[in-house]
Scaffold this active site. Structure first.
Site, PDB file in Angstrom:
ATOM      1  N   LYS A  53       0.836  -1.205   0.000  1.00  0.00           N
ATOM      2  CA  LYS A  53       0.000   0.000   0.000  1.00  0.00           C
ATOM      3  C   LYS A  53       0.869   1.253   0.000  1.00  0.00           C
ATOM      4  CE  LYS A  53      -3.938  -2.302   2.173  1.00  0.00           C
ATOM      5  NZ  LYS A  53      -4.771  -2.557   3.356  1.00  0.00           N
ATOM      6  N   GLN A  97      -4.569  -1.252   9.523  1.00  0.00           N
ATOM      7  CA  GLN A  97      -4.591  -2.583   8.912  1.00  0.00           C
ATOM      8  C   GLN A  97      -5.264  -3.581   9.856  1.00  0.00           C
ATOM      9  OE1 GLN A  97      -3.721  -3.216   5.773  1.00  0.00           O
ATOM     10  NE2 GLN A  97      -4.188  -5.383   5.941  1.00  0.00           N
ATOM     11  N   ASP A 120     -10.861   3.380   4.133  1.00  0.00           N
ATOM     12  CA  ASP A 120     -11.261   1.975   4.040  1.00  0.00           C
ATOM     13  C   ASP A 120     -12.787   1.845   3.919  1.00  0.00           C
ATOM     14  OD1 ASP A 120      -9.308  -0.044   3.970  1.00  0.00           O
ATOM     15  OD2 ASP A 120      -8.774   0.310   6.068  1.00  0.00           O
TER      16      ASP A 120
HETATM   17  N1  GUN Z   1      -7.342  -6.464   6.022  1.00  0.00           N
HETATM   18  C1  GUN Z   1      -7.766  -7.168   4.961  1.00  0.00           C
HETATM   19  N2  GUN Z   1      -8.283  -6.340   4.013  1.00  0.00           N
HETATM   20  C2  GUN Z   1      -8.175  -5.091   4.511  1.00  0.00           C
HETATM   21  C3  GUN Z   1      -8.514  -3.812   3.989  1.00  0.00           C
HETATM   22  O1  GUN Z   1      -9.046  -3.641   2.883  1.00  0.00           O
HETATM   23  N3  GUN Z   1      -8.223  -2.765   4.806  1.00  0.00           N
HETATM   24  C4  GUN Z   1      -7.653  -2.915   6.024  1.00  0.00           C
HETATM   25  N4  GUN Z   1      -7.434  -1.830   6.742  1.00  0.00           N
HETATM   26  N5  GUN Z   1      -7.335  -4.091   6.525  1.00  0.00           N
HETATM   27  C5  GUN Z   1      -7.594  -5.175   5.763  1.00  0.00           C
END
Ligand code: GUN
Length: 282
Positions: A53, A97, A120
């Site tokens: 990311k 995350q 998100d």
């Molecule tokens: N863990 C798995 N997928 C995601 C996501 O799209 N965002 C976040 N913050 N954590 C995740």
């Protein structure tokens, strides 16, 4: 034989366009959009996701600020960091995350993020806006799937879509987005009876359960569109939630793992950051 939906290619095209828009934003407002990425603990998969990311941000010209906290971080410390990031004018997006290490209250953390910075789309406000049909910031994986379907010219109106998985991250929001495009939705999960039979009637299958090759290829209807959200590390390598080889003999369109939904999720995170940045300037 199914045609492959190349998520990597679409992601690359979209990221080029996003990078241009980031440049235009920076020229107009004299500052670069910023994404704060918070990782708590040492989960290796989460570590890789977060690294990807941050790399994608840099390539798109978005500033990424990162916080790596130890697994024994307290709830109060984490909430304190969220408060700081909410107040930081250089931060347009906040991503914590998931999953968080045991002992931390995920719901409380997500609720603390300023909905305007919730790139998100997991805050109950943004989830609620999606539910009522007035979406604001929408979760990245479901948005990425919708972009792939649109780019592939898949007609959704009146189609039967089966979503396997009912998570807040994928299953629930993708069901809502497909419904908004006038598909008829069945959401299946671990307690669903006659899963094979339900899937065999679907024009569109979205598999997001996190179990390697759980959706068997023989269940897929001839000509169906198959979207595989699974990323499962197995001894035989990375596997999706769909038995790819068999399914691709029957589907008309199918996403591979890797190179399908994954690259689009990160692309939508970049776009959500840009959307959040623009909204904060207006
Ligand atoms: N863990 C798995 N997928 C995601 C996501 O799209 N965002 C976040 N913050 N954590 C995740």
């Amino acid at each position: 034989m199914a045609q492959i939906i190349d998520g990597k290619d679409l992601a690359s095209r979209k990221r080029t366009a996003i990078a241009e828009e980031v440049k235009a934003f920076s020229a107009r407002y004299g500052r670069v959009p910023g994404l704060a990425v918070v990782l708590v603990g040492e989960d290796p998969a989460s570590g890789i996701y977060v690294k990807n990311k941050k790399l994608a941000c840099e390539k798109a010209g978005i500033t990424s600020l990162s916080w790596q906290l130890s697994a024994d971080t307290s709830q109060a410390e984490l909430l304190g960091l969220i408060d700081e990031l909410n107040a930081n004018p250089g931060v347009d997006g906040i991503l914590v995350q998931l999953p968080l290490p045991g002992g931390l209250n995920e719901d409380e953390v997500l609720l603390r993020i300023d909905p305007a910075k919730d790139v998100d789309g997991f805050h109950p406000f943004n989830m609620g806006m999606l539910l009522t049909g007035t979406p604001t910031l929408v979760p990245c994986t479901p948005r990425g799937i919708m972009e792939m379907l649109r780019d592939s010219g898949v007609e959704l109106k009146g189609k039967d879509a089966v979503v396997v998985g009912r998570s807040n991250i994928v299953g629930k929001p993708i069901a809502l987005l497909l419904m908004m495009e006038h598909a008829t939705i069945t959401v299946c999960h671990s307690r669903t009876k006659n899963l094979a039979e339900k899937i065999s009637r679907a024009d569109i299958v979205v598999a997001a359960i996190g179990k390697p090759e759980m959706v068997r290829g023989s269940w897929i209807k001839e000509g169906a569109v198959v979207i595989d959200v699974g990323v499962n590390r197995t001894e035989a390598g990375l596997k999706g939630d769909v038995e790819f080889e068999e399914a691709s003999k029957r589907a008309s369109l199918i996403t591979p793992v890797p190179g399908g939904v994954g690259p689009m999720t990160i692309t939508m995170l970049l776009e959500n950051t840009l959307i959040a940045a623009r909204a904060r300037m207006s």
